[in-house]
Design an enzyme around this catalytic site. Structure first.
Site, PDB file in Angstrom:
ATOM      1  CG  ASP A  78     -12.910 -64.732  69.953  1.00  0.00           C
ATOM      2  OD1 ASP A  78     -12.231 -65.744  69.751  1.00  0.00           O
ATOM      3  OD2 ASP A  78     -13.493 -64.094  69.062  1.00  0.00           O
ATOM      4  CD  GLN A 109     -12.131 -64.976  62.242  1.00  0.00           C
ATOM      5  OE1 GLN A 109     -12.739 -65.770  62.938  1.00  0.00           O
ATOM      6  NE2 GLN A 109     -10.817 -64.940  62.218  1.00  0.00           N
ATOM      7  CE  LYS A 127     -12.186 -69.057  64.533  1.00  0.00           C
ATOM      8  NZ  LYS A 127     -12.020 -67.614  64.722  1.00  0.00           N
TER       9      LYS A 127
END
Ligand code: GUN
Length: 278
Positions: free
Chosen positions: A115, A92, A48
């Site tokens: 997200d 995460q 990422k």
């Protein structure tokens, strides 16, 4: 049979993001939070960060020790919610067992939730009025679009009902007027249901789960699985050898859905930045 090249489709998405940021001279930032020492999470986070660099997005990494308590993590999220340099916040998953993931996700400002895991964003997706789509299902839609197949009216079967993939995946297909069935561990005659699919999306997490007898001739098969086989090799849910002989398009693992997830994260971060500057 054609292999859908997730690497090249994802490259195109990232280039689109990079060009827009460069042309408009935008300053976009993504905070990436990782707690503990999960090996797979470390690889994802590094990828990422690399994608951010390529797109011209500033990444801010917060790597916290395994023993970080929930209150400390919530405090960091609060700080990032207020930080004007940070347009997107990505925590995460999975988090260590002593931290309540739902609580942490619920703490992220919905405007920075790139997200699209926050209940507000999930609700917006449900009613079809959203700023962000969850990265993996959005990436799958891009891959299906890359085949130039009409989705409207098609039979789509999603295997798996997770909040991250299965449920939003079904919703995005529904938004494009597919007839959608979600299968899971209690589904009766799973193979029969799957054989109806013009588009079959598997998000199960079991190597070799989807076999040729479950696939209709000429179907599009999308493999969201990320598994290790008995030799420790990265593989998806689909038995590629047998299924590839039967379908019209198939995504490989690696090099299919995986790179798309990260590309869509870049797109969401850019969108967050633009919306916040309005
Ligand atoms: N862990 C596995 N996939 C994801 C994802 O898409 N986002 C986050 N934050 N964590 C993950």
């Amino acid at each position: 049979m054609k292999i859908i090249d997730g690497k090249s489709v994802s490259q195109a998405v990232k280039e689109r993001v990079r060009n827009e940021i460069a042309e408009k001279g935008l300053k976009i930032g993504l905070a990436v939070v990782i707690v503990g020492n999960d090996q797979a999470s470390r690889v994802y986070v590094n990828n990422k960060k690399k994608a951010c660099e390529l797109c011209g997005i500033t990444s801010f990494e917060y790597a916290l020790p395994e023993e970080t308590d929930e209150a400390q993590l919530l405090e960091l999220v609060d700080t990032l919610n207020k930080d004007p340099r940070v347009n997107g916040i990505l925590v995460q998953l999975p988090l260590p067992g002593h931290i309540d993931e739902k609580k942490v996700i619920g703490h992220i400002s919905p405007e920075k939730d790139v997200d699209a895991f926050h209940a507000v964003n999930v609700g917006r997706i449900m009613i079809g009025d959203y700023a962000f789509l969850p990265c993996t299902p959005a990436g799958v839609m891009e891959l299906i679009h890359s085949t130039e197949t009409e989705i409207s009216g098609k039979e789509c079967v999603v295997i798996g009902r997770s909040n991250i993939v299965g449920k939003p995946m079904a919703m995005l297909l529904l938004h494009e007027s597919a007839t959608v069935t979600i299968c899971h561990s209690k589904t009766k005659d799973l193979a029969d249901v799957c054989r109806r699919a013009d588009i079959l999306v598997s998000a199960v997490g079991k190597a070799g789960f989807v076999t040729a007898d479950m696939v209709k001739e000429g179907a599009i098969v999308i493999d969201v699985g990320m598994n290790r086989n008995s030799q420790g090799k990265l593989c998806g849910d689909v038995d590629f050898e047998s299924v590839s002989g039967k379908c019209s398009f198939i995504t490989p693992v690696p090099g299919g859905v995986g790179p798309m997830t990260i590309a869509m994260l870049m797109e969401n971060t850019l969108r967050a930045g633009k919306l916040q500057s309005l």
